[in-house]
Write a protein that holds these residues in place. Sequence first.
Motif, PDB file in Angstrom:
ATOM      1  N   SER A 275     -62.910  11.837 -95.977  1.00  0.00           N
ATOM      2  CA  SER A 275     -61.977  11.783 -97.103  1.00  0.00           C
ATOM      3  C   SER A 275     -61.098  10.546 -96.969  1.00  0.00           C
ATOM      4  CB  SER A 275     -61.120  13.045 -97.156  1.00  0.00           C
ATOM      5  OG  SER A 275     -60.268  13.115 -96.032  1.00  0.00           O
ATOM      6  N   HIS A 276     -60.591  10.053 -98.110  1.00  0.00           N
ATOM      7  CA  HIS A 276     -59.769   8.851 -98.027  1.00  0.00           C
ATOM      8  C   HIS A 276     -58.662   8.854 -99.069  1.00  0.00           C
ATOM      9  CE1 HIS A 276     -62.616   7.580-101.229  1.00  0.00           C
ATOM     10  NE2 HIS A 276     -61.647   6.750-101.620  1.00  0.00           N
ATOM     11  N   THR A 277     -57.639   8.062 -98.779  1.00  0.00           N
ATOM     12  CA  THR A 277     -56.484   7.879 -99.640  1.00  0.00           C
ATOM     13  C   THR A 277     -56.208   6.389 -99.777  1.00  0.00           C
ATOM     14  OG1 THR A 277     -55.493   9.959 -98.854  1.00  0.00           O
ATOM     15  CG2 THR A 277     -54.019   8.391 -99.932  1.00  0.00           C
ATOM     16  N   ILE A 278     -55.855   5.940-100.962  1.00  0.00           N
ATOM     17  CA  ILE A 278     -55.504   4.546-101.165  1.00  0.00           C
ATOM     18  C   ILE A 278     -54.073   4.321-100.688  1.00  0.00           C
ATOM     19  CG2 ILE A 278     -55.195   2.702-102.869  1.00  0.00           C
ATOM     20  CD1 ILE A 278     -58.125   3.575-102.296  1.00  0.00           C
ATOM     21  N   VAL A 279     -53.886   3.330 -99.790  1.00  0.00           N
ATOM     22  CA  VAL A 279     -52.564   3.087 -99.205  1.00  0.00           C
ATOM     23  C   VAL A 279     -52.003   1.710 -99.549  1.00  0.00           C
ATOM     24  CG1 VAL A 279     -52.804   4.757 -97.343  1.00  0.00           C
ATOM     25  CG2 VAL A 279     -53.672   2.435 -97.029  1.00  0.00           C
ATOM     26  N   LEU A 280     -52.832   0.797-100.051  1.00  0.00           N
ATOM     27  CA  LEU A 280     -52.372  -0.484-100.593  1.00  0.00           C
ATOM     28  C   LEU A 280     -53.169  -0.776-101.847  1.00  0.00           C
ATOM     29  CD1 LEU A 280     -52.116  -2.801 -97.428  1.00  0.00           C
ATOM     30  CD2 LEU A 280     -50.208  -1.815 -98.706  1.00  0.00           C
ATOM     31  N   SER A 281     -52.539  -1.468-102.809  1.00  0.00           N
ATOM     32  CA  SER A 281     -53.173  -1.686-104.108  1.00  0.00           C
ATOM     33  C   SER A 281     -52.850  -3.093-104.616  1.00  0.00           C
ATOM     34  CB  SER A 281     -52.652  -0.643-105.104  1.00  0.00           C
ATOM     35  OG  SER A 281     -51.305  -0.935-105.455  1.00  0.00           O
ATOM     36  N   PRO A 282     -53.341  -3.453-105.804  1.00  0.00           N
ATOM     37  CA  PRO A 282     -52.990  -4.763-106.369  1.00  0.00           C
ATOM     38  C   PRO A 282     -51.483  -4.956-106.521  1.00  0.00           C
ATOM     39  CG  PRO A 282     -54.844  -3.831-107.562  1.00  0.00           C
ATOM     40  CD  PRO A 282     -54.361  -2.765-106.628  1.00  0.00           C
ATOM     41  N   ALA A 283     -50.747  -3.883-106.696  1.00  0.00           N
ATOM     42  CA  ALA A 283     -49.290  -3.990-106.831  1.00  0.00           C
ATOM     43  C   ALA A 283     -48.641  -4.548-105.565  1.00  0.00           C
ATOM     44  CB  ALA A 283     -48.692  -2.623-107.159  1.00  0.00           C
ATOM     45  N   ASP A 284     -49.323  -4.418-104.432  1.00  0.00           N
ATOM     46  CA  ASP A 284     -48.806  -4.953-103.172  1.00  0.00           C
ATOM     47  C   ASP A 284     -49.188  -6.411-102.958  1.00  0.00           C
ATOM     48  OD1 ASP A 284     -47.626  -2.472-102.010  1.00  0.00           O
ATOM     49  OD2 ASP A 284     -49.705  -1.775-102.195  1.00  0.00           O
ATOM     50  N   GLY A 285     -50.049  -6.944-103.841  1.00  0.00           N
ATOM     51  CA  GLY A 285     -50.458  -8.338-103.731  1.00  0.00           C
ATOM     52  C   GLY A 285     -51.886  -8.557-103.289  1.00  0.00           C
ATOM     53  N   LEU A 286     -52.675  -7.484-103.188  1.00  0.00           N
ATOM     54  CA  LEU A 286     -54.064  -7.643-102.757  1.00  0.00           C
ATOM     55  C   LEU A 286     -54.894  -8.352-103.818  1.00  0.00           C
ATOM     56  CD1 LEU A 286     -54.824  -4.220-101.017  1.00  0.00           C
ATOM     57  CD2 LEU A 286     -53.970  -6.346-100.010  1.00  0.00           C
ATOM     58  N   GLN A 287     -55.708  -9.312-103.363  1.00  0.00           N
ATOM     59  CA  GLN A 287     -56.584 -10.095-104.233  1.00  0.00           C
ATOM     60  C   GLN A 287     -57.969 -10.164-103.588  1.00  0.00           C
ATOM     61  OE1 GLN A 287     -55.532 -11.463-107.151  1.00  0.00           O
ATOM     62  NE2 GLN A 287     -53.351 -10.998-106.929  1.00  0.00           N
ATOM     63  N   ASN A 288     -58.790  -9.141-103.835  1.00  0.00           N
ATOM     64  CA  ASN A 288     -60.103  -9.024-103.190  1.00  0.00           C
ATOM     65  C   ASN A 288     -59.961  -9.075-101.666  1.00  0.00           C
ATOM     66  OD1 ASN A 288     -61.093 -11.214-105.767  1.00  0.00           O
ATOM     67  ND2 ASN A 288     -61.507  -9.024-105.784  1.00  0.00           N
ATOM     68  N   PRO A 289     -59.360  -8.039-101.070  1.00  0.00           N
ATOM     69  CA  PRO A 289     -59.146  -8.026 -99.616  1.00  0.00           C
ATOM     70  C   PRO A 289     -60.466  -8.011 -98.851  1.00  0.00           C
ATOM     71  CG  PRO A 289     -58.698  -5.858-100.549  1.00  0.00           C
ATOM     72  CD  PRO A 289     -58.877  -6.797-101.706  1.00  0.00           C
ATOM     73  N   THR A 290     -60.544  -8.858 -97.843  1.00  0.00           N
ATOM     74  CA  THR A 290     -61.787  -9.048 -97.106  1.00  0.00           C
ATOM     75  C   THR A 290     -61.742  -8.550 -95.675  1.00  0.00           C
ATOM     76  OG1 THR A 290     -60.975 -11.259 -96.577  1.00  0.00           O
ATOM     77  CG2 THR A 290     -62.516 -11.071 -98.430  1.00  0.00           C
ATOM     78  N   SER A 291     -60.551  -8.548 -95.062  1.00  0.00           N
ATOM     79  CA  SER A 291     -60.485  -8.259 -93.640  1.00  0.00           C
ATOM     80  C   SER A 291     -59.170  -7.595 -93.293  1.00  0.00           C
ATOM     81  CB  SER A 291     -60.640  -9.558 -92.842  1.00  0.00           C
ATOM     82  OG  SER A 291     -60.751  -9.303 -91.460  1.00  0.00           O
ATOM     83  N   ILE A 292     -59.188  -6.824 -92.197  1.00  0.00           N
ATOM     84  CA  ILE A 292     -57.985  -6.088 -91.785  1.00  0.00           C
ATOM     85  C   ILE A 292     -57.964  -5.972 -90.266  1.00  0.00           C
ATOM     86  CG2 ILE A 292     -59.093  -3.823 -91.984  1.00  0.00           C
ATOM     87  CD1 ILE A 292     -56.380  -2.820 -93.185  1.00  0.00           C
ATOM     88  N   ALA A 293     -56.754  -6.025 -89.692  1.00  0.00           N
ATOM     89  CA  ALA A 293     -56.591  -5.892 -88.245  1.00  0.00           C
ATOM     90  C   ALA A 293     -55.250  -5.244 -87.960  1.00  0.00           C
ATOM     91  CB  ALA A 293     -56.684  -7.257 -87.565  1.00  0.00           C
TER      92      ALA A 293
END
Length: 321
Positions: A275-293
């Motif tokens: 199961s999953h929940t959205i925790v960041l969205s375009p409203a936070d400034g995401l522009q085709n997010p590619t990577s996370i650490a």
Amino acid sequence: MTKKLSALAATVAALAAVAGVVLGPAQASAASPTLVDARIAAHFDLAMGRTPENIALAPDGDAYVTFAAGRQVARISAHGGTRILATLPAPADGGIHTPVLGFALTTGIVRAHDGTLYFLYATGTPDLTGLWRLRPGGRPQRIAALPAGGLPNGLALDARTRTLYITDSVLGTIWRVPTRGGIPTAWSTAPELASTGFLGANGLKIRDGEIWATNLDQGTVLRIPVLRAGRAGRIRTEATELPGIDDFAFTGRGDQLLATLNGSNQVALVRPGGSHTIVLSPADGLQNPTSIALRGDTVYVLSAAYVTAKDPNLLLARLNK
């Protein structure tokens, strides 16, 4: 470069649509406070090809990133400053024969304990496509050739066995290469890694003797045990219904992870069981997010703006455990 990036955005958008990647909101529950204090820490120049594709963290708080369209490896300071460490040679054909995407790009990157960087380069040509190494103060060199007809993408380092694992998003393969370089071995070609029209196996991590990978086309998180003698065990699907999933990182709470959803400009918290929940969205400034650490409770998210063509950036947030 602007013309090239415009063509790239059109190509990626069209192929993403064919692959079934959702470019609107993903189907998930409403935003939760799991990630807080989100802010853009660095903005990158799209016209210079500074589309950040992958990230590896340095011990001092800096980050190493690959700028895909710029064919570059860079170091981003904790204050957002950018220093280019290497620019890879352009292929003779300009990269137009790079599978699926049609432009040469740097992709996955990892950092070894001694500061050596390993990263991937896809060009569609046999002389440049492969695994590259950059030692501190040195020059980049290719240490393993990979098939020109593939797209090496995700990269993970097993420091214990001195082995690098590589996802090929076009050939649906996980390759295995020693850190000293040499001839790659096809470690897994399971059907769960395959593309359905755009890009298949993508993000890649090693955890507790197992290889975890994503499949962008199929919207899945996959898990493969490493058996004795290093062979691949039976693949298991850990999560589904994550269209456009790219990279991911474990939160430190068991199998819970954070995943970037490239097409819908979101980050999802994926729980054990899928199961999953959205925790960041375009409203936070995401522009085709590619990577996370993650480092401690600080979350780093790269956005390449491949489709939005607006404000590639590095976003920081705090993980509220």
